[in-house]
Design a protein around this motif. Sequence first.
Motif, PDB file in Angstrom:
ATOM      1  N   ALA A 155       0.835  -1.208   0.000  1.00 40.73           N
ATOM      2  CA  ALA A 155       0.000   0.000   0.000  1.00 40.73           C
ATOM      3  C   ALA A 155       0.865   1.252   0.000  1.00 40.73           C
ATOM      4  O   ALA A 155       0.563   2.231  -0.684  1.00 40.73           O
ATOM      5  N   LEU A 156       1.951   1.243   0.760  1.00 44.12           N
ATOM      6  CA  LEU A 156       2.867   2.390   0.766  1.00 44.12           C
ATOM      7  C   LEU A 156       3.521   2.567  -0.600  1.00 44.12           C
ATOM      8  O   LEU A 156       3.688   3.699  -1.071  1.00 44.12           O
ATOM      9  N   CYS A 157       3.897   1.470  -1.232  1.00 44.93           N
ATOM     10  CA  CYS A 157       4.500   1.566  -2.567  1.00 44.93           C
ATOM     11  C   CYS A 157       3.510   2.141  -3.575  1.00 44.93           C
ATOM     12  O   CYS A 157       3.883   2.950  -4.440  1.00 44.93           O
ATOM     13  N   ALA A 158       2.247   1.747  -3.453  1.00 48.14           N
ATOM     14  CA  ALA A 158       1.221   2.300  -4.343  1.00 48.14           C
ATOM     15  C   ALA A 158       1.053   3.792  -4.121  1.00 48.14           C
ATOM     16  O   ALA A 158       0.917   4.574  -5.071  1.00 48.14           O
ATOM     17  N   ARG A 159       1.069   4.220  -2.872  1.00 48.49           N
ATOM     18  CA  ARG A 159       0.937   5.647  -2.565  1.00 48.49           C
ATOM     19  C   ARG A 159       2.162   6.426  -3.055  1.00 48.49           C
ATOM     20  O   ARG A 159       2.047   7.583  -3.455  1.00 48.49           O
ATOM     21  N   ALA A 160       3.332   5.815  -3.011  1.00 46.85           N
ATOM     22  CA  ALA A 160       4.535   6.494  -3.501  1.00 46.85           C
ATOM     23  C   ALA A 160       4.499   6.650  -5.015  1.00 46.85           C
ATOM     24  O   ALA A 160       4.824   7.717  -5.555  1.00 46.85           O
ATOM     25  N   GLU A 161       4.089   5.612  -5.732  1.00 40.51           N
ATOM     26  CA  GLU A 161       4.015   5.696  -7.190  1.00 40.51           C
ATOM     27  C   GLU A 161       2.993   6.734  -7.625  1.00 40.51           C
ATOM     28  O   GLU A 161       3.152   7.398  -8.653  1.00 40.51           O
ATOM     29  N   ASP A 162       1.947   6.909  -6.839  1.00 42.41           N
ATOM     30  CA  ASP A 162       0.856   7.803  -7.203  1.00 42.41           C
ATOM     31  C   ASP A 162       0.960   9.157  -6.499  1.00 42.41           C
ATOM     32  O   ASP A 162       0.100  10.008  -6.663  1.00 42.41           O
ATOM     33  N   TYR A 163       2.018   9.390  -5.751  1.00 39.92           N
ATOM     34  CA  TYR A 163       2.103  10.556  -4.868  1.00 39.92           C
ATOM     35  C   TYR A 163       2.073  11.885  -5.637  1.00 39.92           C
ATOM     36  O   TYR A 163       2.643  12.014  -6.729  1.00 39.92           O
ATOM     37  N   ALA A 164       1.381  12.849  -5.026  1.00 43.80           N
ATOM     38  CA  ALA A 164       1.455  14.251  -5.438  1.00 43.80           C
ATOM     39  C   ALA A 164       1.462  15.081  -4.164  1.00 43.80           C
ATOM     40  O   ALA A 164       0.841  14.692  -3.158  1.00 43.80           O
ATOM     41  N   PRO A 165       2.177  16.211  -4.138  1.00 43.52           N
ATOM     42  CA  PRO A 165       2.171  17.055  -2.937  1.00 43.52           C
ATOM     43  C   PRO A 165       0.747  17.386  -2.498  1.00 43.52           C
ATOM     44  O   PRO A 165      -0.082  17.805  -3.298  1.00 43.52           O
ATOM     45  N   LEU A 314       9.884  12.739  -4.380  1.00 43.30           N
ATOM     46  CA  LEU A 314       8.426  12.836  -4.356  1.00 43.30           C
ATOM     47  C   LEU A 314       7.965  14.284  -4.197  1.00 43.30           C
ATOM     48  O   LEU A 314       6.971  14.696  -4.807  1.00 43.30           O
ATOM     49  N   ALA A 315       8.678  15.053  -3.388  1.00 40.94           N
ATOM     50  CA  ALA A 315       8.259  16.433  -3.135  1.00 40.94           C
ATOM     51  C   ALA A 315       8.416  17.316  -4.362  1.00 40.94           C
ATOM     52  O   ALA A 315       7.848  18.413  -4.407  1.00 40.94           O
ATOM     53  N   GLU A 316       9.174  16.874  -5.357  1.00 40.67           N
ATOM     54  CA  GLU A 316       9.396  17.670  -6.566  1.00 40.67           C
ATOM     55  C   GLU A 316       8.302  17.476  -7.608  1.00 40.67           C
ATOM     56  O   GLU A 316       8.311  18.153  -8.640  1.00 40.67           O
ATOM     57  N   ARG A 317       7.379  16.595  -7.363  1.00 36.36           N
ATOM     58  CA  ARG A 317       6.328  16.356  -8.356  1.00 36.36           C
ATOM     59  C   ARG A 317       5.326  17.509  -8.389  1.00 36.36           C
ATOM     60  O   ARG A 317       5.227  18.291  -7.444  1.00 36.36           O
ATOM     61  N   ALA A 318       4.586  17.586  -9.485  1.00 38.61           N
ATOM     62  CA  ALA A 318       3.552  18.608  -9.613  1.00 38.61           C
ATOM     63  C   ALA A 318       2.414  18.324  -8.647  1.00 38.61           C
ATOM     64  O   ALA A 318       2.022  17.169  -8.445  1.00 38.61           O
ATOM     65  N   ALA A 319       1.895  19.381  -8.042  1.00 35.94           N
ATOM     66  CA  ALA A 319       0.844  19.210  -7.035  1.00 35.94           C
ATOM     67  C   ALA A 319      -0.515  18.917  -7.658  1.00 35.94           C
ATOM     68  O   ALA A 319      -1.350  18.255  -7.055  1.00 35.94           O
ATOM     69  N   ALA A 320      -0.751  19.402  -8.870  1.00 39.42           N
ATOM     70  CA  ALA A 320      -2.069  19.259  -9.495  1.00 39.42           C
ATOM     71  C   ALA A 320      -2.190  17.910 -10.192  1.00 39.42           C
ATOM     72  O   ALA A 320      -1.239  17.425 -10.813  1.00 39.42           O
TER      73      ALA A 320
END
Length: 365
Positions: A155-165, A314-320
């Motif tokens: 579940a954590l890996c799924a959230r990381a792959e899909d993460y947005a700020p 992860l923090a560098e990804r686009a927020a939208a």
Amino acid sequence: MTTLWDTTGSAVVKELAAQRRTGGAVLSGVALTLVVVADEDRVAEAEEAATAAAEQHPCRLLIVIRRQIEAPAPRLDAEVLIGGRLGPGEAVVMRMYGRLALHAESVVLPLLAADAPVVTWFHGTPPDRLATDALAVIADRRITDSSLAGDQLAALCARAEDYAPGDTDLAWTRSTPWRATLTSTVDSVSGRRGESVRVLGGRVEGDPGHATALLLAGWLTARCGVDVPVESGERRPGPSGVAAVALELDQDEQVRVTADRRGGAVISQPYRPDATVALPDRALGDLVGEELRRLDPDEPYAEALGSTTGVPDLAERAAAREYEWLDPAEATGGPGEPLPTVPADSVGADEVAEHGERNSAEATP
């Protein structure tokens, strides 16, 4: 409280406005809109937690329950409350059936508090990709809980792959007391020395498969620059999945924080007697309330999640996020077995709802 059976979104909006006028409620104190997405078997728990969080942060509470997506006819049942069992503010509980459950945003959007941030909390299994759920896309913050999953690391890996700020996880929130205690303990060693302290190693003792223990270890790894694994200890961990944390410091010193199973923890450090601090297992409402305190991206969580899963930046990804339509009903229906749907017009809708008849164009010969 007013219950509207087999109603429409417009009727819910009108009833909420009518109750606000009748009860003299004011909207000026609403800080945000909290949208809760829950399964029927978790509704009571979600309502209790959301009520506790709403007492800390004045908000409009919208609870969405997607029931029987496979139902042949769409239907909306709603409870409209102001100053009732869900706290002093405004609340709407919506149970959605059939295809309407796939378009919950069509009912939710008109109910959002004007010019207020939106927080969506998924109390249950969230979508694999939040971009496929409009209730996640419209939110400024999105709260999930990986500790509810059968395989919490997956579940954590799924959230990381899909993460947005803007994403966060209640498994991370459960580690807050541990992080605060460890930080203050290392700071006290630094104060005694009069110089900075280097962490050379350490370990988290607890459940190696628990999301909170994994995120705590990931946070320590990222912040200390050394590998801090999760190991099974001699003591059984509590609900947080963490029984103790030991850190190896420079100058051949060690600090250790051990949960005492009485709502506290024992801090052991060099040249000082053991000390006891409060380290309680917090209620779900307190966890949600903590996440509502901040509406900006949680960069420490992104750092910990990336360290735990090995997904960098992860923090560098686009927020939208851009909304992507995905029809789960098509995925659940077998080949050549479309799910029952409502006729194109209203004629025959009652028969479909009662007998589960299909559209004539979809009828099986």
